[in-house]
Design a protein around this motif. Structure first.
Motif, PDB file in Angstrom:
ATOM      1  N   GLU A 109       0.861  -1.182   0.000  1.00  0.00           N
ATOM      2  CA  GLU A 109       0.000   0.000   0.000  1.00  0.00           C
ATOM      3  C   GLU A 109       0.899   1.234   0.000  1.00  0.00           C
ATOM      4  O   GLU A 109       1.814   1.325   0.814  1.00  0.00           O
ATOM      5  CB  GLU A 109      -0.860  -0.027   1.265  1.00  0.00           C
ATOM      6  CG  GLU A 109      -1.815   1.113   1.373  1.00  0.00           C
ATOM      7  CD  GLU A 109      -2.654   1.005   2.640  1.00  0.00           C
ATOM      8  OE1 GLU A 109      -3.864   0.803   2.535  1.00  0.00           O
ATOM      9  OE2 GLU A 109      -2.070   1.120   3.738  1.00  0.00           O
ATOM     10  N   VAL A 111       1.885   4.914   0.801  1.00  0.00           N
ATOM     11  CA  VAL A 111       1.546   6.042   1.677  1.00  0.00           C
ATOM     12  C   VAL A 111       2.633   7.101   1.529  1.00  0.00           C
ATOM     13  O   VAL A 111       3.748   6.792   1.118  1.00  0.00           O
ATOM     14  CB  VAL A 111       1.439   5.620   3.169  1.00  0.00           C
ATOM     15  CG1 VAL A 111       0.327   4.608   3.368  1.00  0.00           C
ATOM     16  CG2 VAL A 111       2.761   5.089   3.716  1.00  0.00           C
ATOM     17  N   TYR A 128       5.345  -0.040   9.252  1.00  0.00           N
ATOM     18  CA  TYR A 128       5.243   0.143   7.798  1.00  0.00           C
ATOM     19  C   TYR A 128       5.251  -1.169   7.021  1.00  0.00           C
ATOM     20  O   TYR A 128       5.267  -1.147   5.792  1.00  0.00           O
ATOM     21  CB  TYR A 128       6.376   1.040   7.290  1.00  0.00           C
ATOM     22  CG  TYR A 128       6.141   2.505   7.532  1.00  0.00           C
ATOM     23  CD1 TYR A 128       5.094   3.167   6.893  1.00  0.00           C
ATOM     24  CD2 TYR A 128       6.951   3.235   8.383  1.00  0.00           C
ATOM     25  CE1 TYR A 128       4.866   4.514   7.111  1.00  0.00           C
ATOM     26  CE2 TYR A 128       6.733   4.584   8.606  1.00  0.00           C
ATOM     27  CZ  TYR A 128       5.686   5.217   7.957  1.00  0.00           C
ATOM     28  OH  TYR A 128       5.458   6.555   8.175  1.00  0.00           O
ATOM     29  N   GLN A 131       3.677  -1.756   3.474  1.00  0.00           N
ATOM     30  CA  GLN A 131       3.477  -0.457   2.826  1.00  0.00           C
ATOM     31  C   GLN A 131       4.731   0.004   2.089  1.00  0.00           C
ATOM     32  O   GLN A 131       5.846  -0.398   2.419  1.00  0.00           O
ATOM     33  CB  GLN A 131       3.088   0.592   3.881  1.00  0.00           C
ATOM     34  CG  GLN A 131       1.704   0.346   4.462  1.00  0.00           C
ATOM     35  CD  GLN A 131       1.340   1.312   5.569  1.00  0.00           C
ATOM     36  OE1 GLN A 131       2.172   1.681   6.391  1.00  0.00           O
ATOM     37  NE2 GLN A 131       0.084   1.711   5.606  1.00  0.00           N
ATOM     38  N   CYS A 207      -5.272   6.219  -0.226  1.00  0.00           N
ATOM     39  CA  CYS A 207      -4.158   5.271  -0.399  1.00  0.00           C
ATOM     40  C   CYS A 207      -4.476   4.278  -1.496  1.00  0.00           C
ATOM     41  O   CYS A 207      -5.600   3.807  -1.606  1.00  0.00           O
ATOM     42  CB  CYS A 207      -3.944   4.479   0.891  1.00  0.00           C
ATOM     43  SG  CYS A 207      -3.037   5.401   2.067  1.00  0.00           S
ATOM     44  N   LYS A 365     -10.828   2.685   8.340  1.00  0.00           N
ATOM     45  CA  LYS A 365      -9.636   3.089   7.571  1.00  0.00           C
ATOM     46  C   LYS A 365      -9.782   4.551   7.134  1.00  0.00           C
ATOM     47  O   LYS A 365     -10.830   4.952   6.616  1.00  0.00           O
ATOM     48  CB  LYS A 365      -9.490   2.190   6.347  1.00  0.00           C
ATOM     49  CG  LYS A 365      -8.126   2.242   5.706  1.00  0.00           C
ATOM     50  CD  LYS A 365      -7.910   1.025   4.810  1.00  0.00           C
ATOM     51  CE  LYS A 365      -6.477   0.916   4.358  1.00  0.00           C
ATOM     52  NZ  LYS A 365      -6.142   1.755   3.252  1.00  0.00           N
ATOM     53  N   PHE A 368      -6.219   8.632   3.571  1.00  0.00           N
ATOM     54  CA  PHE A 368      -4.789   8.466   3.270  1.00  0.00           C
ATOM     55  C   PHE A 368      -3.913   8.478   4.519  1.00  0.00           C
ATOM     56  O   PHE A 368      -2.695   8.473   4.432  1.00  0.00           O
ATOM     57  CB  PHE A 368      -4.294   9.519   2.264  1.00  0.00           C
ATOM     58  CG  PHE A 368      -4.704  10.933   2.603  1.00  0.00           C
ATOM     59  CD1 PHE A 368      -4.009  11.656   3.549  1.00  0.00           C
ATOM     60  CD2 PHE A 368      -5.788  11.519   1.972  1.00  0.00           C
ATOM     61  CE1 PHE A 368      -4.383  12.948   3.863  1.00  0.00           C
ATOM     62  CE2 PHE A 368      -6.175  12.819   2.282  1.00  0.00           C
ATOM     63  CZ  PHE A 368      -5.482  13.534   3.229  1.00  0.00           C
ATOM     64  N   GLY A 369      -4.546   8.478   5.672  1.00  0.00           N
ATOM     65  CA  GLY A 369      -3.807   8.330   6.925  1.00  0.00           C
ATOM     66  C   GLY A 369      -2.993   9.548   7.315  1.00  0.00           C
ATOM     67  O   GLY A 369      -3.085  10.614   6.704  1.00  0.00           O
ATOM     68  N   HIS A 371       0.963  10.462   8.272  1.00  0.00           N
ATOM     69  CA  HIS A 371       2.360  10.003   8.318  1.00  0.00           C
ATOM     70  C   HIS A 371       3.250  11.239   8.211  1.00  0.00           C
ATOM     71  O   HIS A 371       3.384  11.806   7.120  1.00  0.00           O
ATOM     72  CB  HIS A 371       2.679   9.050   7.158  1.00  0.00           C
ATOM     73  CG  HIS A 371       1.663   7.965   6.980  1.00  0.00           C
ATOM     74  ND1 HIS A 371       1.738   6.751   7.631  1.00  0.00           N
ATOM     75  CD2 HIS A 371       0.541   7.924   6.241  1.00  0.00           C
ATOM     76  CE1 HIS A 371       0.699   6.013   7.290  1.00  0.00           C
ATOM     77  NE2 HIS A 371      -0.046   6.687   6.449  1.00  0.00           N
ATOM     78  N   ASN A 391       2.019   8.112  12.350  1.00  0.00           N
ATOM     79  CA  ASN A 391       2.115   7.063  11.342  1.00  0.00           C
ATOM     80  C   ASN A 391       0.974   6.074  11.526  1.00  0.00           C
ATOM     81  O   ASN A 391       1.102   5.079  12.231  1.00  0.00           O
ATOM     82  CB  ASN A 391       3.456   6.316  11.454  1.00  0.00           C
ATOM     83  CG  ASN A 391       3.464   5.077  10.586  1.00  0.00           C
ATOM     84  OD1 ASN A 391       2.731   5.001   9.591  1.00  0.00           O
ATOM     85  ND2 ASN A 391       4.282   4.100  10.937  1.00  0.00           N
ATOM     86  N   HIS A 392      -0.155   6.376  10.913  1.00  0.00           N
ATOM     87  CA  HIS A 392      -1.248   5.400  10.957  1.00  0.00           C
ATOM     88  C   HIS A 392      -2.225   5.622   9.822  1.00  0.00           C
ATOM     89  O   HIS A 392      -2.343   6.739   9.301  1.00  0.00           O
ATOM     90  CB  HIS A 392      -1.979   5.457  12.312  1.00  0.00           C
ATOM     91  CG  HIS A 392      -2.704   6.735  12.570  1.00  0.00           C
ATOM     92  ND1 HIS A 392      -4.075   6.825  12.591  1.00  0.00           N
ATOM     93  CD2 HIS A 392      -2.258   7.989  12.803  1.00  0.00           C
ATOM     94  CE1 HIS A 392      -4.437   8.068  12.845  1.00  0.00           C
ATOM     95  NE2 HIS A 392      -3.354   8.805  12.976  1.00  0.00           N
ATOM     96  N   ASN A 393      -2.909   4.570   9.436  1.00  0.00           N
ATOM     97  CA  ASN A 393      -3.903   4.633   8.364  1.00  0.00           C
ATOM     98  C   ASN A 393      -5.300   4.310   8.876  1.00  0.00           C
ATOM     99  O   ASN A 393      -6.266   4.478   8.152  1.00  0.00           O
ATOM    100  CB  ASN A 393      -3.554   3.627   7.262  1.00  0.00           C
ATOM    101  CG  ASN A 393      -2.871   4.308   6.098  1.00  0.00           C
ATOM    102  OD1 ASN A 393      -2.485   5.462   6.204  1.00  0.00           O
ATOM    103  ND2 ASN A 393      -2.721   3.602   5.000  1.00  0.00           N
TER     104      ASN A 393
END
Ligand SMILES: NC(=O)CC[C@H](N)C(=O)O
Length: 464
Positions: A109, A111, A128, A131, A207, A365, A368-369, A371, A391-393
């Motif tokens: 994925e 990101v 990560y 990702q 994402c 979810k 795009f989270g 980060h 740092n999370h989605n």
């Protein structure tokens, strides 16, 4: 601006200097080492005026030692080589660039991370796993790779996507180039990508799954099909990155980098707390911060039974960060439920999401989270705003939480839940990264709040 880790500040300034130097020092050739005299470092002298250098000396060297001898190592690939790597996204877009690091084909994925420093910590953050990270910072690789700043023993992410891979390295702590490191860790890198454009595309679509490949025989259709057939949702990656056996951790932040001396002072005033930490992909700096605040930590695998944890009779239980979908690890939620109310607990990121489910809530979810290293967070009880590392989605949906759970922290960029407190269950959680590494240290206070919870359990406050 929030206080930054001195190490990051140092690297930030070096990073800036190198990007200037790269253009004024074009004579270095591939894989060449040579020693050149260093200019004296005088008050007010600018790093940007110095030639490129890699000091092959200790991190703890004096300034004199650091400036006494320098080695220039010319670096990694040539920018004019043909574009030999493709990143193909599930929406059918094709991004071509120069490969570095490993060769092959990988799926993940995609990101974007907006941090300006700390690519080493980001690459070694186990969260990560699964990702690909696209760095919006345009110049990556200029401080090389040292063997002290990793957040875990290896690089878990699937691939890295950069605009400009530095052709030279300048950092006295560097041991290998980013290219060498990616080769060793079997991570594919792609350079020469317009990461600004990629980031804007991901912000619009959300994402996307991508396939990165150096294999020219694969057709775009084939790669798009691969991307469309894969998802991170529903995959349990916690048990993949977790440790296999319990182990003890006692080392705090090294004195040279300690930014909160009061943590150490606090720790010296009482016997150490014993914390059992669930390893869902735990970052070393979380362990260091807990140790700096005076904890003796037993790290246990992600699937370790709650009954065994309770048998150790710890002062508190910690639930770590980790990769992938929090709803794909029901065993972790069950363990958390069993521990809740019996011991003070603290969860960071994946730990926050696992505890959120154990409270009775649900996760979802994000488009795009988050980060990066500059997200504003409001701590509701006081209104204090922290600049935070993220740092999370996925996120916890506050509407699904039972009464009694207080949303204590809010991400001011999008209003999402960034922290919770469940008084009745002695539980606190943070969606982002108070341990930073990389990032600002505003949220370090969370560790102190966890110590306070454990202290309250150890010596209950008498009711008057
Ligand atoms: N850093 C983390 O723990 C990330 C948690 C989870 N994997 C997410 O993406 O939301």
């Amino acid at each position: 601006m929030a206080a930054m880790h001195s190490k990051n500040m140092q690297r930030g300034s070096l990073a800036k200097s190198v990007s200037c130097n790269a253009s004024v020092f074009p004579c270095v050739t591939n894989k060449m080492y040579r020693t050149i005299p260093s200019p004296p470092l005088t008050a007010g002298s600018s790093f940007s005026a110095s030639p490129l250098r890699i000091h092959r000396i200790s991190k703890f060297a004096t300034l004199e030692q650091r400036s006494s001898s320098v080695i220039v190592k010319a670096s990694v690939g040539k920018p004019w080589k043909p574009k030999d790597c493709r990143l193909v996204l599930e929406d059918g877009s094709v991004w071509t660039g120069h490969s570095f690091g490993a060769k092959g084909t990988e799926i993940g994925e995609v990101v974007f991370n907006t941090s300006l420093t700390g690519y080493e910590e980001i690459m070694t953050d186990p969260s990560y796993k699964g990702q690909f990270v696209a760095f919006t910072c345009p110049h990556i690789g200029n401080v090389g790779i040292n063997f002290e700043d990793g957040e875990s023993a290896k690089c878990h992410l699937g691939a890295i996507i950069v605009r400009d891979l530095s052709l030279t390295v300048s950092n006295y702590r560097s041991r290998v180039t980013l290219d060498e490191y990616c080769k060793k860790e079997n991570v594919i890198g792609i350079a020469g990508i317009d990461t600004r454009s990629l980031t804007k595309a991901l912000r619009d679509t959300g994402c996307l799954v991508g396939v990165i490949t150096t294999d020219s025989s694969k057709s775009v259709d084939e790669l798009v099909k691969m991307a469309k057939g894969w998802t991170i949702v529903g995959k349990d990656l916690l048990s993949v990155v977790s440790c296999e056996e319990p182990y003890e951790w006692r080392t705090g932040t090294h004195a040279e980098w300690e930014f909160a001396p009061h943590a150490v002072n606090l720790a010296s005033t009482m016997p150490p707390f014993h914390v059992v930490a669930y390893d869902f992909g735990i970052k070393y700096n979380i362990l260091r911060r807990l140790a700096s605040y005076g904890c003796r930590i037993t790290v246990v695998p992600a699937t370790y039974p709650a009954a065994e944890v309770l048998k150790m009779n710890p002062d508190g239980v910690f639930f770590s960060n980790g990769p992938g979908d929090p709803s794909a690890a029901p065993y972790a939620v069950e363990n958390a439920k069993e521990i809740l109310g019996k011991k003070p607990v603290f969860g960071i990121c994946m730990g926050h999401q696992i505890l959120g489910q154990a409270f009775g809530g649900k996760t979802f979810k994000l488009k795009f989270g988050h980060h990066g290293g500059n997200h504003p967070i409001r701590y509701n009880p006081t209104g204090r705003v922290e600049i935070s590392a993220q740092n999370h989605n996925f996120a916890v949906d506050p509407a699904t939480l039972p009464s009694g759970v207080e949303v204590t922290h809010v991400n001011l960029n999008d209003g999402t839940c960034a922290g919770m407190f469940y008084k009745e269950k002695k539980a606190m959680t943070i969606q982002y990264h108070p341990e930073s590494s990389p990032g600002p240290h505003d949220a370090d206070i969370c560790f102190e709040q966890f110590m306070d919870m454990m202290k309250a359990e150890r010596t209950p406050i008498p009711v008057s």
